[in-house]
Each structure stands twice: as C-alpha cells, then as structure tokens.
Design a protein around this motif. Structure first.
Motif: not given
Length: 200
Positions: A55, A81, A83, A87, A90
């Motif tokens: 992102t 960043s 994604d 979570a 990531d």
C-alpha cells in the motif's frame, strides 16, 4: 483525499481522451499511489490462493512513444506496507522468515529494457531487488489509455503481470503438509494496475 489528486481546484475539459495513442504521450510521469495497486498471489496449502498488496510505494515512468525501447520505469516499495487481510500473516511475512523488513525495508525495480509487442501490448524487463538480491524479471503490460482528469492532471494507465520464483531471491521459508506438498508455493504471480500523472 478526493477521487483525483488535485493540481488546482478548477475543473478543466478533457484534452487527451482515453484511447489516445501511446506514441503521442512522450514525457515523464509520476505513479499516483491513490489510484495504483501492486498486488501478488501465492498458492496456499496447495489448494487455494492468498492475495495481497503493498500500500506504500513511489514510482516514475519515462514514456517515449516514438521509440518505446527508450521508455523506463522505476518503483520503490515499502515492505512494511504489505497487506494480505490477516494481521498475523502480515507480521509473519515481515519477519526474518520472509522479508526481514527491519533489515531490508524497501523492494525496488529498475527497468533495463522495453519493447512494443504490437497494439496496446508492451513488455518491460528490469532488475528486481529483494533482501539485497537483484534478479531480472519481465513484466507484460497493456496500455489502457490516457485522459485529462477534472483537475487538469494528464494521466496514463497500464495493467501488468509477471511471475517469479521467490526462492531465487532467498525467500525459501516453508512448511511441509501431512498430505504432501508445502504450505506456500514457490511461484508468485504479480499484478499491477498503474495510473501515472504527467509531470508539469
């Protein structure tokens, strides 16, 4: 932020309708992060696909419509960043098992060649650097057209795709499955939707 990045607040009439030939668009362009996506797909557990994106990034294009071989592209991606919509996943991808984002915060692409394939199709070759390893990849692009948005920005659009083997950049973490195979595919598919604004 509005739908378009603003140069000024006065709408202007379109001057470069979609479908304009790339040959007329020679110049320098800045990738617009608000209207650009950089995504990837990996096979998970041998049975499904996990999709993700980055992102935060910056990029630039130099287009030479008369001689596409002189066109260039650069891209710098902030690895933190990443994604994938999960979570925990990531966090794992940012860890030492994968991207080691504390040590290698940026992924970069620098083009080394470009060519027209005919019609709206182009191919760009360049050096992709991940984890301090640089290898060449080839990206197939389709020119989607050009337009002037309501705020006077002259835009061009491209769609692109590429495939790579993550192990070639040292991304080798995996886990064996009881039924055979591995948790994460080696082959990664990249996909791009790029909107870029011509520099003043």
């Amino acid at each position: 932020m509005g739908i378009f990045s603003r140069k000024d607040s006065t709408p202007q009439a379109p001057a470069a309708p979609a479908g304009t030939s790339l040959a007329t668009l020679t110049g320098d362009y800045t990738v617009d992060p608000a209207h650009t996506s950089i995504g990837f797909t990996a096979r998970h557990a041998m049975v499904t696909n996990v999709k993700g994106s980055f992102t935060e990034f910056t990029g630039a294009l130099h287009l030479d419509g008369a001689n596409p071989a002189k066109s260039t592209a650069t891209l710098d991606v902030v690895m933190d960043s990443i994604d994938t919509g999960n979570a925990d996943r990531d966090t794992h991808l940012k860890s030492a098992d994968f991207f080691k984002t504390d040590e290698f915060p940026t992924m970069t692409f620098r083009s080394t060649g470009a060519e027209s394939l005919g019609g709206d199709d182009y191919r760009i070759t360049g050096d992709l650097s991940i984890l301090g390893v640089t290898r060449r990849i080839t990206i197939d692009l389709e020119f989607n057209g050009a337009a002037t948005d309501p705020f006077g920005n002259q835009r061009v659009g491209f769609e692109g795709k590429a495939e790579l083997l993550r192990s070639e950049w040292g991304l080798t973490w995996n886990a064996a499955l009881e039924t055979g195979g591995v948790l994460v595919s080696d082959k990664i598919k990249l996909h791009f939707d790029v909107s870029a604004i011509k520099n003043a």
